[in-house]
Design an enzyme around this catalytic site. Sequence first.
Site, PDB file in Angstrom:
ATOM      1  N   HIS A 123       0.877  -1.217   0.036  1.00 25.16           N
ATOM      2  CA  HIS A 123      -0.013  -0.058   0.034  1.00 25.16           C
ATOM      3  C   HIS A 123       0.779   1.163  -0.005  1.00 25.16           C
ATOM      4  O   HIS A 123       0.341   2.241  -0.264  1.00 25.16           O
ATOM      5  CB  HIS A 123      -1.070  -0.122   1.167  1.00 25.16           C
ATOM      6  CG  HIS A 123      -1.943  -1.013   1.233  1.00 25.16           C
ATOM      7  ND1 HIS A 123      -2.905  -1.316   0.115  1.00 25.16           N
ATOM      8  CD2 HIS A 123      -2.243  -1.883   2.062  1.00 25.16           C
ATOM      9  CE1 HIS A 123      -3.684  -2.156   0.451  1.00 25.16           C
ATOM     10  NE2 HIS A 123      -3.404  -2.705   1.543  1.00 25.16           N
ATOM     11  N   ASP A 160      -3.195 -10.558  -2.340  1.00 29.95           N
ATOM     12  CA  ASP A 160      -3.631 -10.150  -0.808  1.00 29.95           C
ATOM     13  C   ASP A 160      -5.040  -9.688  -1.406  1.00 29.95           C
ATOM     14  O   ASP A 160      -5.474  -9.236  -2.282  1.00 29.95           O
ATOM     15  CB  ASP A 160      -2.697  -8.891  -0.375  1.00 29.95           C
ATOM     16  CG  ASP A 160      -3.095  -8.368   0.965  1.00 29.95           C
ATOM     17  OD1 ASP A 160      -2.337  -8.814   1.662  1.00 29.95           O
ATOM     18  OD2 ASP A 160      -4.003  -7.710   1.011  1.00 29.95           O
ATOM     19  N   HIS A 162      -6.612  -7.043  -0.204  1.00 21.16           N
ATOM     20  CA  HIS A 162      -6.605  -5.800  -0.569  1.00 21.16           C
ATOM     21  C   HIS A 162      -5.893  -5.339  -1.859  1.00 21.16           C
ATOM     22  O   HIS A 162      -4.643  -6.026  -2.074  1.00 21.16           O
ATOM     23  CB  HIS A 162      -5.905  -4.946   0.618  1.00 21.16           C
ATOM     24  CG  HIS A 162      -6.556  -5.092   1.914  1.00 21.16           C
ATOM     25  ND1 HIS A 162      -6.096  -6.028   2.657  1.00 21.16           N
ATOM     26  CD2 HIS A 162      -7.710  -4.539   2.600  1.00 21.16           C
ATOM     27  CE1 HIS A 162      -6.887  -6.058   3.891  1.00 21.16           C
ATOM     28  NE2 HIS A 162      -7.780  -5.228   3.584  1.00 21.16           N
TER      29      HIS A 162
HETATM   30 ZN   LIG Z   1      -4.416  -7.223   2.844  1.00 22.98          ZN
END
Ligand SMILES: [Zn+2]
Length: 305
Positions: A123, A160, A162
Amino acid sequence: MRLYTHPACLEHDPGPGHPESPARLRAVLAALDRDRFAALDRIEAPRASREALERVHDAAYVTRILESAPAEGLLRLDEDTLMSPGSIEAALRAAGAMVAAVDAALNEPAGRAFCAVRPPGHHATANRAMGFCLFDNVAVGAAHALAEHGLERVAIADFDVHHGNGTQDIFAHEPRVLFASSHQSPLYPGSGAADETGVGNLANAPLPPGTGSQAFRRAWEDVLLPRLHAFRPQLLLVSAGFDAHRADPLAQLQLETDDYAWLTTRLLDVACTHAAGRLVSTLEGGYDLPALAASAAAHVAALMG
Ligand SMILES: [Zn+2]
């Protein structure tokens, strides 16, 4: 096969009750025990150099992170990203593991590695810490492979739950990198729609909440794996988050532990077909400790063949 980790990665502590806890890495390392996984070559991760970090992060951002670790207590960088006194050393080792693993993978045939590290990375953007991430470890590894080894095609597979918005942002204009991701949508961080294609180098497969094994496998078989094969990567990197597991508290996908072995075997096939077997995987998310431990063990066992 190599296992990169470092005790410093246990010293990054975002505070009581935070899901990205040191207990995650302890659970993964306990699952990769020296009996069942005796064949793993266990290596202490070195620190990433500033040069390696600045290939993907703004110099001012690197300076800000390196200078902002608190002497005690916690420093909050955003709603859910915090630094403790041990965070810098952990983050440098987490990114450095990727650099060392990429070097080793490219310097010998069929080089494979798993980096059991934290904080996670996918991220973090060029100039912003977010989503528990400080430096984008997998992006640092990919940029190192391009710059230091002269590779022309590096693929990153991200499973993942996300979306890896940081990795996507960093490479959205870099045709030498293909980024292929499955993730839940809607979910944090909100990016990763199928029409986010970069310069033709992004492949996003958003999955609705409740998606189970069958539809997950179909997304990889029909969309993402064909893109990876068509790209013919010289090196395959993996953002290995295990939070799409049905037991995970942060998301609503319904994967089973076996799904991680299934996908890992197919990713290894991509690496063996095009990249002389060179595959480096790094730990991202996964917040139910038993599911994380079992899934990471299934992933590493599949990588070991
Ligand atoms: Zn994640």
